[in-house]
Write an enzyme that holds these catalytic residues in place. Structure first.
Site, PDB file in Angstrom:
ATOM      1  N   ASP A  34       0.806  -1.220   0.000  1.00  0.00           N
ATOM      2  CA  ASP A  34       0.000   0.000   0.000  1.00  0.00           C
ATOM      3  C   ASP A  34       0.840   1.272   0.000  1.00  0.00           C
ATOM      4  O   ASP A  34       0.515   2.232  -0.683  1.00  0.00           O
ATOM      5  CB  ASP A  34      -0.923   0.030   1.231  1.00  0.00           C
ATOM      6  CG  ASP A  34      -2.005  -1.023   1.121  1.00  0.00           C
ATOM      7  OD1 ASP A  34      -2.078  -1.669   0.056  1.00  0.00           O
ATOM      8  OD2 ASP A  34      -2.760  -1.189   2.088  1.00  0.00           O
ATOM      9  N   SER A  83     -36.496  -3.748 -18.408  1.00  0.00           N
ATOM     10  CA  SER A  83     -36.309  -4.737 -17.350  1.00  0.00           C
ATOM     11  C   SER A  83     -36.741  -6.097 -17.898  1.00  0.00           C
ATOM     12  O   SER A  83     -37.208  -6.201 -19.030  1.00  0.00           O
ATOM     13  CB  SER A  83     -37.102  -4.354 -16.118  1.00  0.00           C
ATOM     14  OG  SER A  83     -38.451  -4.282 -16.462  1.00  0.00           O
ATOM     15  N   LYS A 122     -28.609 -12.965 -11.043  1.00  0.00           N
ATOM     16  CA  LYS A 122     -29.329 -11.696 -11.003  1.00  0.00           C
ATOM     17  C   LYS A 122     -28.769 -10.921  -9.819  1.00  0.00           C
ATOM     18  O   LYS A 122     -29.032 -11.244  -8.666  1.00  0.00           O
ATOM     19  CB  LYS A 122     -30.835 -11.922 -10.847  1.00  0.00           C
ATOM     20  CG  LYS A 122     -31.619 -10.626 -10.954  1.00  0.00           C
ATOM     21  CD  LYS A 122     -33.105 -10.893 -11.124  1.00  0.00           C
ATOM     22  CE  LYS A 122     -33.890  -9.661 -11.549  1.00  0.00           C
ATOM     23  NZ  LYS A 122     -33.838  -8.557 -10.631  1.00  0.00           N
ATOM     24  N   GLU A 180     -24.708  -3.979 -13.228  1.00  0.00           N
ATOM     25  CA  GLU A 180     -25.228  -3.683 -11.904  1.00  0.00           C
ATOM     26  C   GLU A 180     -24.085  -3.273 -10.977  1.00  0.00           C
ATOM     27  O   GLU A 180     -23.055  -3.941 -10.932  1.00  0.00           O
ATOM     28  CB  GLU A 180     -25.899  -4.968 -11.372  1.00  0.00           C
ATOM     29  CG  GLU A 180     -26.846  -4.752 -10.245  1.00  0.00           C
ATOM     30  CD  GLU A 180     -28.298  -4.530 -10.730  1.00  0.00           C
ATOM     31  OE1 GLU A 180     -28.532  -4.305 -11.942  1.00  0.00           O
ATOM     32  OE2 GLU A 180     -29.182  -4.571  -9.855  1.00  0.00           O
ATOM     33  N   LYS A 297     -31.058 -16.351 -20.504  1.00  0.00           N
ATOM     34  CA  LYS A 297     -31.164 -15.578 -21.747  1.00  0.00           C
ATOM     35  C   LYS A 297     -30.932 -16.495 -22.934  1.00  0.00           C
ATOM     36  O   LYS A 297     -30.065 -17.377 -22.867  1.00  0.00           O
ATOM     37  CB  LYS A 297     -30.107 -14.461 -21.771  1.00  0.00           C
ATOM     38  CG  LYS A 297     -30.314 -13.414 -20.689  1.00  0.00           C
ATOM     39  CD  LYS A 297     -29.190 -12.398 -20.632  1.00  0.00           C
ATOM     40  CE  LYS A 297     -29.466 -11.427 -19.490  1.00  0.00           C
ATOM     41  NZ  LYS A 297     -28.343 -10.538 -19.208  1.00  0.00           N
ATOM     42  N   CYS A 443     -15.815 -14.728  34.281  1.00  0.00           N
ATOM     43  CA  CYS A 443     -17.113 -15.011  33.660  1.00  0.00           C
ATOM     44  C   CYS A 443     -16.956 -16.181  32.682  1.00  0.00           C
ATOM     45  O   CYS A 443     -16.209 -16.091  31.711  1.00  0.00           O
ATOM     46  CB  CYS A 443     -17.609 -13.771  32.924  1.00  0.00           C
ATOM     47  SG  CYS A 443     -19.160 -14.027  32.047  1.00  0.00           S
TER      48      CYS A 443
HETATM   49  S1  IVH Z   1     -30.608  -8.248 -18.202  1.00  0.00           S
HETATM   50  C1  IVH Z   1     -33.295  -6.133 -21.372  1.00  0.00           C
HETATM   51  N1  IVH Z   1     -29.119  -9.544 -16.499  1.00  0.00           N
HETATM   52  O1  IVH Z   1     -32.497  -6.850 -12.951  1.00  0.00           O
HETATM   53  C2  IVH Z   1     -32.788  -6.914 -20.238  1.00  0.00           C
HETATM   54  N2  IVH Z   1     -30.504  -7.813 -15.668  1.00  0.00           N
HETATM   55  O2  IVH Z   1     -35.439  -6.360 -14.589  1.00  0.00           O
HETATM   56  C3  IVH Z   1     -31.815  -6.182 -19.412  1.00  0.00           C
HETATM   57  N3  IVH Z   1     -30.263  -7.413 -13.244  1.00  0.00           N
HETATM   58  O3  IVH Z   1     -32.988  -3.640 -13.866  1.00  0.00           O
HETATM   59  C4  IVH Z   1     -31.545  -6.785 -18.091  1.00  0.00           C
HETATM   60  N4  IVH Z   1     -28.747  -8.947 -12.893  1.00  0.00           N
HETATM   61  O4  IVH Z   1     -30.687  -4.120 -13.148  1.00  0.00           O
HETATM   62  C5  IVH Z   1     -30.024  -8.574 -16.659  1.00  0.00           C
HETATM   63  N5  IVH Z   1     -27.682 -10.735 -15.117  1.00  0.00           N
HETATM   64  C6  IVH Z   1     -28.599  -9.776 -15.277  1.00  0.00           C
HETATM   65  C7  IVH Z   1     -29.048  -8.987 -14.210  1.00  0.00           C
HETATM   66  C8  IVH Z   1     -30.015  -8.017 -14.431  1.00  0.00           C
HETATM   67  C9  IVH Z   1     -29.478  -7.998 -12.342  1.00  0.00           C
HETATM   68  C10 IVH Z   1     -31.223  -6.349 -12.930  1.00  0.00           C
HETATM   69  C11 IVH Z   1     -31.189  -5.202 -13.866  1.00  0.00           C
HETATM   70  C12 IVH Z   1     -32.599  -4.925 -14.265  1.00  0.00           C
HETATM   71  C13 IVH Z   1     -33.381  -5.954 -13.527  1.00  0.00           C
HETATM   72  C14 IVH Z   1     -34.182  -6.760 -14.495  1.00  0.00           C
END
Ligand code: IVH
Length: 681
Positions: A34, A83, A122, A180, A297, A443
């Site tokens: 550091d 979303s 997610k 995110e 996906k 204690c």
């Molecule tokens: S894909 C068009 N992948 O969850 C699709 N979203 O409603 C775009 N999120 O607001 C989203 N992890 O912030 C995607 N692996 C992931 C994700 C993710 C978290 C959040 C994202 C979004 C909500 C989905």
């Protein structure tokens, strides 16, 4: 005009610092101590201050947060941030329905081949769009309503894992990375522990921690909350020959230095999704951060395009949520647990509730201040949170559900004037958040906890010496202090409940093996107040040997990275107790040993072993610059002049320190003198 040398140096420093930044924050493999990092950082800071024309927004110095901002400007997204459909059914078989839907939309029947899917986590934080133009991060925006978000660029720059410049030889004209921002669980815990100690408000959960930091108007505060980021998609793109699938796109981003989570798979058909779902569900608690669930996906972009969108959600993606990590329940009573340092921790007894995958009946309330701040009362409906293997916690009260008439407030000292374990008085010292039992090692609760800590995996690592055994050893009066562990005989151990000859032999071997340890482990195992694992490592690294640590003065302790007055005081107090020194010496006599080093005090450099004091303002160097230069040459900078001071560096308006130096006959230098001294290397 900036000389080519300066320009070259600034460029080299920026590259080097970003490389270390990446190694430290992304790869978790620090490449530099550091102090060395700080030295380079300060050098760059002062060069940039001297040559403002060299400013660039992607300099590592921009990561520390700047001036406060008035508010966040709106940003219209070039491509809306949508979303995904979220299904709360927690069955892995939800993947079957998704696959069936996708196949139907694509007009496939059973004889057609399986679809390739990408499955990922997610993340539970805040969605962010990062806009890179020609490889440089120019703007970061929140999702907002999907059409318009807020400009949070300055705060996003403080997130160290986010590259300020993409690692790609010919970057695209525009590349918007979506992902995110979130807080790791350890960072969240550490942040809250620090806040709690200083009586400041804590964060409810990592998600709020992330959202709150990014929407923080003071970027310096944002910079103090350690956030991280994972990419999961794209926004606007210009001048980039896009890969043909989601997984290839994430690979390409990763190659450019954008953080992409490694917990992802591609596979054929619903089967692949189900096995990912189950695998992650089983390991969810071991992940270093909270997740909401998993996302499936369709991998190929051509199929994604064919599937398109249904209102505002893509048909090619779905999220499957896991059981919530926060639930409502009723607080039945408040009990007390006595910890290692005698702290009385109020514990909430709860109506059983299924949260984070297990049934929870107890949760910590931390201390009286936390109870007061959250205004938690017996009978309240509370939000309980359990994430990872962290102890469940009461995070808030649902005010509208309080019984009428309202139950009384809980007061720990009134309810427990004496320790429920040993009957000693309970006190709350000024400036401390915890009420403590004054019984010390009299204690039994404190003794047990101290031993449990000593034997713990991160301390002396005595496998097999767990709470059940320690309870028996303490209750039978066999073990009073850690040193007693090293004289336990096979017969004594084999005579305990639930101990067979074999396990007793194993335990003896584990005790023996633990004698060979490291200084950091040993220091941690002593259970010194406010000395956690990291501080123990820092102390061990700094001093190299136990005797030096024991003999260290407050000023010397304060030189250790991250050691402040409270920690220094705790260490001094600990080693000033004769029974603690006696315990340490008994452990050494029993054969506990570790390799010692010279530590950092005998660093090399022209100023090694020298102590300097800075006073007044110097003509060209800032105080930080001067300090960095002195430290880089192995010297120490302290705040007050004494006979031990080797040099006083005085600038204009030097006051009493200069007078003191003259009085004590300490050599006084001006800036030129200091620089000459440094040049003598
Ligand atoms: S894909 C068009 N992948 O969850 C699709 N979203 O409603 C775009 N999120 O607001 C989203 N992890 O912030 C995607 N692996 C992931 C994700 C993710 C978290 C959040 C994202 C979004 C909500 C989905």
């Amino acid at each position: 005009m900036v000389s080519p040398d300066v320009l070259a140096r600034v460029t080299a420093l920026r590259q080097e610092l970003e490389r270390h930044n990446h190694a430290y924050y992304v790869l978790d493999q620090p490449t530099l101590p550091d102090v060395e990092y700080d030295r380079l950082f300060h050098e760059l800071q002062s060069l940039e201050a001297e040559h403002p024309e060299l400013f660039t927004s992607d300099s590592p110095t921009q990561r520390v947060g700047g001036k406060s901002i008035d508010g966040f400007a709106p940003v219209r997204h070039a491509v809306p941030m949508l979303s995904i459909r979220t299904e709360t059914d927690t069955e892995a078989s939800g993947a079957l329905a998704f696959d069936a839907r996708v196949r139907r939309e694509l007009g496939l029947d059973q004889s057609d081949p399986l679809i390739e899917y990408a499955a990922e986590l997610k993340f539970d934080g805040l969605a962010i769009n990062l806009r890179y133009e020609h490889g440089v991060l120019v703007q970061a925006a929140t999702r907002g309503d999907g059409e318009t978000g807020e400009d949070v660029t300055q705060n996003i720059r403080t997130v160290h894992v986010i590259p300020l410049r993409l690692k790609i030889p010919s970057p695209p004209a525009v590349l918007e990375v979506r992902g995110e921002v979130f807080m790791r669980r350890d960072a969240f815990e550490r942040y809250n522990a620090r806040q709690r100690e200083s009586g400041k408000p804590t964060l409810v959960n990592p998600r709020n921690g992330a959202a709150g930091s990014i929407r923080q108007l003071d970027p310096v505060i944002a910079a103090q909350r350690p956030l991280t980021f994972f990419a999961y998609g794209l926004g606007a793109v210009q001048g980039w020959p896009q890969p043909d699938s989601h997984s290839a796109m994430l690979d390409a981003l990763a190659a450019m230095g954008v953080p992409v989570c490694a917990e992802r798979v591609t596979g054929l058909g619903a089967e692949a999704l189900i096995s990912f779902h189950d695998d992650i569900a089983a390991r969810r608690d071991q992940l270093p951060f909270d997740i909401d669930g998993v996302v499936y996906k369709v991998n190929r972009y051509d199929l994604q395009r064919e599937l398109g969108f249904l209102t505002r959600e893509p048909r090619w993606a779905v999220a499957h949520k896991y059981p919530a990590q926060e639930q409502l329940t009723t607080l039945i009573s408040i009990d007390i647990q006595v910890g290692r340092t005698g702290a009385l921790t109020p514990v909430a007894r709860l109506a059983p509730v299924f949260v984070g995958g297990v049934t929870v009946t107890n949760a910590t309330l931390h201390n009286q201040d936390e109870i007061d701040r959250k205004d938690v009362r017996v009978g309240d409906t509370v939000i309980v949170r359990r994430a990872g293997d962290v102890i469940p916690e009461v995070v808030a009260v649902v005010a509208e559900k309080r019984p009428d008439p309202a139950p009384p407030r809980f007061n720990l000292l009134e309810t427990y004037p004496t320790c429920p374990e040993c009957g000693s008085h309970v006190v709350r010292l000024e400036g401390e958040s915890a009420a403590r039992c004054t019984g010390g090692l009299y204690c039994p609760a404190q003794r047990k906890q101290a031993l449990l800590h000593f034997a713990g995996r991160r301390a002396m690592d005595i496998e097999g010496l767990g709470d059940k055994l320690i309870d028996q050893l303490v209750e039978r009066g066999v073990v009073h202090t850690p040193a007693d562990v090293y004289v336990l005989s096979l017969e004594t151990l084999a005579g305990l409940e639930r101990m067979a000859e074999k396990s007793a032999t194993n335990l003896i071997a584990a005790i023996e093996a633990s004698k060979t340890t490291t200084l950091a482990r040993f220091v941690f195992s002593l259970g010194i107040r406010n000395v956690g694992e990291t501080t123990a490592k820092d102390l061990s690294h700094h001093f190299g040997g136990l005797d030096k640590l024991i003999a260290a003065t407050e000023a010397e302790l304060l030189e250790v990275h991250d050691v402040g007055p409270i920690v220094a005081q705790s260490i001094i107090q600990f080693f000033s107790e004769p029974h603690n020194l006696d315990g340490v010496s008994k452990l050494r006599t029993a054969g506990v040993h570790w390799p010692e080093t010279a530590g950092m005090q005998q660093s090399s450099g022209i100023l090694a072993g020298k102590t300097l004091v800075l006073t007044g303002s110097l003509p060209t160097l800032t105080r930080d610059d001067a300090k960095a230069k002195i430290e880089a040459a192995g010297g120490k900078v302290t705040g007050s002049v004494s006979k031990k001071t080797d040099y006083v560096v005085a600038g204009v308006e030097a006051g009493s320190k200069l007078a003191k130096a003259q009085e004590l006959g300490v050599t006084v230098l001006d800036e030129a003198g200091l620089l000459a001294l440094l040049m003598a290397i």
